[in-house]
Design an enzyme around this catalytic site. Structure first.
Site, PDB file in Angstrom:
ATOM      1  N   ARG A   1     -11.320   9.376  -5.660  1.00  0.00           N
ATOM      2  CA  ARG A   1     -10.910   8.381  -4.677  1.00  0.00           C
ATOM      3  C   ARG A   1     -10.671   7.009  -5.306  1.00  0.00           C
ATOM      4  O   ARG A   1      -9.937   6.188  -4.748  1.00  0.00           O
ATOM      5  CB  ARG A   1     -11.968   8.277  -3.571  1.00  0.00           C
ATOM      6  CG  ARG A   1     -11.580   7.298  -2.472  1.00  0.00           C
ATOM      7  CD  ARG A   1     -12.462   7.397  -1.251  1.00  0.00           C
ATOM      8  NE  ARG A   1     -12.097   6.393  -0.256  1.00  0.00           N
ATOM      9  CZ  ARG A   1     -12.573   6.350   0.983  1.00  0.00           C
ATOM     10  NH1 ARG A   1     -13.431   7.266   1.383  1.00  0.00           N
ATOM     11  NH2 ARG A   1     -12.194   5.415   1.819  1.00  0.00           N
TER      12      ARG A   1
ATOM     13  N   HIS B   1      -3.824  -9.615   1.895  1.00  0.00           N
ATOM     14  CA  HIS B   1      -4.396  -8.574   1.045  1.00  0.00           C
ATOM     15  C   HIS B   1      -3.309  -7.776   0.325  1.00  0.00           C
ATOM     16  O   HIS B   1      -3.394  -7.543  -0.886  1.00  0.00           O
ATOM     17  CB  HIS B   1      -5.265  -7.634   1.884  1.00  0.00           C
ATOM     18  CG  HIS B   1      -5.777  -6.452   1.128  1.00  0.00           C
ATOM     19  ND1 HIS B   1      -6.644  -6.559   0.056  1.00  0.00           N
ATOM     20  CD2 HIS B   1      -5.528  -5.119   1.265  1.00  0.00           C
ATOM     21  CE1 HIS B   1      -6.914  -5.363  -0.429  1.00  0.00           C
ATOM     22  NE2 HIS B   1      -6.252  -4.464   0.282  1.00  0.00           N
TER      23      HIS B   1
ATOM     24  N   GLU C   1     -16.122   7.974  -2.902  1.00  0.00           N
ATOM     25  CA  GLU C   1     -15.596   7.346  -4.111  1.00  0.00           C
ATOM     26  C   GLU C   1     -16.489   7.561  -5.324  1.00  0.00           C
ATOM     27  O   GLU C   1     -16.818   6.637  -6.067  1.00  0.00           O
ATOM     28  CB  GLU C   1     -15.377   5.839  -3.889  1.00  0.00           C
ATOM     29  CG  GLU C   1     -14.391   5.234  -4.869  1.00  0.00           C
ATOM     30  CD  GLU C   1     -14.030   3.799  -4.544  1.00  0.00           C
ATOM     31  OE1 GLU C   1     -14.318   2.927  -5.355  1.00  0.00           O
ATOM     32  OE2 GLU C   1     -13.449   3.574  -3.465  1.00  0.00           O
TER      33      GLU C   1
ATOM     34  N   HIS D   1      -5.982  -3.086  -6.802  1.00  0.00           N
ATOM     35  CA  HIS D   1      -6.986  -3.760  -5.978  1.00  0.00           C
ATOM     36  C   HIS D   1      -8.003  -4.563  -6.781  1.00  0.00           C
ATOM     37  O   HIS D   1      -8.477  -5.600  -6.309  1.00  0.00           O
ATOM     38  CB  HIS D   1      -7.714  -2.739  -5.105  1.00  0.00           C
ATOM     39  CG  HIS D   1      -6.905  -2.245  -3.953  1.00  0.00           C
ATOM     40  ND1 HIS D   1      -5.709  -1.581  -4.119  1.00  0.00           N
ATOM     41  CD2 HIS D   1      -7.111  -2.317  -2.608  1.00  0.00           C
ATOM     42  CE1 HIS D   1      -5.221  -1.266  -2.929  1.00  0.00           C
ATOM     43  NE2 HIS D   1      -6.045  -1.701  -2.008  1.00  0.00           N
TER      44      HIS D   1
ATOM     45  N   GLU E   1       0.827  -1.205   0.000  1.00  0.00           N
ATOM     46  CA  GLU E   1       0.000   0.000   0.000  1.00  0.00           C
ATOM     47  C   GLU E   1       0.868   1.264   0.000  1.00  0.00           C
ATOM     48  O   GLU E   1       0.525   2.267  -0.629  1.00  0.00           O
ATOM     49  CB  GLU E   1      -0.945  -0.001   1.205  1.00  0.00           C
ATOM     50  CG  GLU E   1      -1.974  -1.127   1.207  1.00  0.00           C
ATOM     51  CD  GLU E   1      -3.119  -0.899   0.216  1.00  0.00           C
ATOM     52  OE1 GLU E   1      -3.122   0.132  -0.484  1.00  0.00           O
ATOM     53  OE2 GLU E   1      -4.000  -1.759   0.141  1.00  0.00           O
TER      54      GLU E   1
ATOM     55  N   HIS F   1      -8.301  -8.222  -5.672  1.00  0.00           N
ATOM     56  CA  HIS F   1      -9.494  -8.801  -5.068  1.00  0.00           C
ATOM     57  C   HIS F   1      -9.916 -10.084  -5.781  1.00  0.00           C
ATOM     58  O   HIS F   1     -10.398 -11.031  -5.147  1.00  0.00           O
ATOM     59  CB  HIS F   1     -10.639  -7.792  -5.093  1.00  0.00           C
ATOM     60  CG  HIS F   1     -10.463  -6.672  -4.124  1.00  0.00           C
ATOM     61  ND1 HIS F   1     -11.300  -5.582  -4.095  1.00  0.00           N
ATOM     62  CD2 HIS F   1      -9.549  -6.455  -3.147  1.00  0.00           C
ATOM     63  CE1 HIS F   1     -10.917  -4.746  -3.141  1.00  0.00           C
ATOM     64  NE2 HIS F   1      -9.847  -5.258  -2.560  1.00  0.00           N
TER      65      HIS F   1
ATOM     66  N   LYS G   1      -3.544   9.421   1.735  1.00  0.00           N
ATOM     67  CA  LYS G   1      -4.894   8.851   1.844  1.00  0.00           C
ATOM     68  C   LYS G   1      -5.880   9.911   2.319  1.00  0.00           C
ATOM     69  O   LYS G   1      -6.995  10.034   1.785  1.00  0.00           O
ATOM     70  CB  LYS G   1      -4.868   7.665   2.820  1.00  0.00           C
ATOM     71  CG  LYS G   1      -6.222   6.986   3.059  1.00  0.00           C
ATOM     72  CD  LYS G   1      -6.666   6.182   1.864  1.00  0.00           C
ATOM     73  CE  LYS G   1      -7.985   5.446   2.096  1.00  0.00           C
ATOM     74  NZ  LYS G   1      -7.829   4.200   2.855  1.00  0.00           N
TER      75      LYS G   1
END
Length: 369
Positions: free
Chosen positions: A250, A274, A246, A257, A192, A261, A236
């Protein structure tokens, strides 16, 4: 212990903004921090944590809350994506009932991103919404999951399909809690941090390139670690302040991701952390972007080198192409039947596109096996 060198990063929302407070030892002063927000003595507080984290830090937090005059109780739930389900949230709701939490009460999430997501979602849905404070204890949660108000749980059809936006009243980050974090978990959190460098902070990315080793808190060192925490949290916070729910900007935070995911879902949430899945998603999008001429191959290689320096995986496992497409089409970010990807254009700049074909995605995943 007196907290040292506190950094306060505002999350400037139109309504009910809050601070991300970063400083060594601040966990010992969570009660005082909540009192400064206006919470009074006698407030009912439920601390949600997992057994490992609570063993290390639960006593510190419970004593700090009780010393500030709060009526504090705790609930321990198992961490890990396989436990991030409606059933676990129901356990938190049961504890809220048992402890008679009221609309003025508070939940404190003490743990990593999974605990924070579930405790935040429970807070969002108990009595139609009570307050939550986040006390992240993993790198990934400190720089990403605890900030921004995204809460939720997984569904068999996909990750985080059940959730709500519910901003915390406070995010309290104590870097000392990283001393008990397993090295693999630290590496997952670095994904991240690297993401923030790619999507908007070239100086941060350069610092990551210049570091000799990013695979552990010890290797990174205390000074650089604090800088990474502060820069990532500030990045962030700025994006969230500009687009809380979002609807636009955003979405760039989803770099890596969407495919990450998919990987987590198709491997049952029990193979990759993750952050590891996000790293592989970044690799895939970097490969696609370079093949389609959106960014230079040299920049893709620079991203690869930094991910490798952090000890993150770079190779995808074999996946059923049809299952990948089906999973992509169930993603939360699909608009009008088209999957939206965050695509790098240059280090520090990305764009959102919905014209990446399933065939191109398949080529990328095969090439990176």
């Amino acid at each position: 212990m007196t907290p040292t060198n506190l950094t306060r990063i505002p999350v400037a929302l139109a309504q009910r903004g809050y601070e991300v407070v970063i400083g060594r030892g601040c966990r010992f002063h969570v009660g005082e921090a909540l009192r400064r927000l206006g919470y009074g003595a006698g407030l009912k507080v439920l601390v949600v944590s997992n057994p490992v984290v609570f063993h290390h830090y639960g006593t510190h937090v419970m004593e700090a809350l009780r010393a500030a005059g709060f009526t504090a109780n705790s609930l321990l739930v198992e961490a890990g994506e396989t436990h991030k389900t409606p059933a676990t949230v129901a356990r938190i709701h049961d504890a809220c009932w048992r402890e008679r939490l009221e609309r003025g009460s508070l939940i404190v999430a003490l743990g990593g991103g999974v605990v924070g997501d579930m405790a935040g979602f429970a807070a969002a849905t108990w009595l139609r919404g009570i307050a939550v404070a986040q006390m992240p204890t993993t790198l990934l949660a400190m720089v990403d999951a605890a900030i921004g108000g995204k809460t939720g749980v997984n569904h068999p059809g996909g990750k985080n399909l059940i959730g709500a936006f519910h901003q915390p009243r406070l995010v309290l980050v104590d870097p000392d809690t990283l001393s008990t974090l397993p090295e693999r978990e630290f590496q997952a959190g670095m994904a991240e941090v690297i993401k923030y460098g790619v999507i908007g902070d070239v100086d941060l990315f350069t610092k990551l390139e210049q570091a000799e080793d990013l695979s552990s808190a010890t290797a990174v060192g205390p000074a650089l670690l604090i800088e990474l925490l502060c820069r990532s949290a500030a990045a962030k916070a700025a994006v969230v302040a500009a687009d809380e729910r979002e609807s636009g900007r955003r979405a760039i935070l989803n770099y890596g991701h969407t495919l990450g995911h998919v990987l987590e879902t198709l491997t049952g949430y029990n193979t990759y952390l993750h952050g590891e899945a996000v790293a592989l998603g970044m690799q895939a999008m970097g490969w696609i972007a370079s093949r389609e001429g959106h960014w230079q191959e040299a920049e893709h290689q620079r991203q690869t080198a930094v991910l490798a320096k952090a000890g993150l995986p770079l190779r995808w496992p074999p996946l059923d192409p049809e299952a990948v497409v089906a999973c992509l089409n169930s993603d939360k970010k699909v608009r009008h039947g088209r999957v939206r990807f965050v695509v790098p254009r240059a280090l520090g700049r990305v764009e959102i596109r919905d014209d990446i074909s399933a065939e191109r995605v398949g080529e990328a995943l095969e090439a990176l096996q």
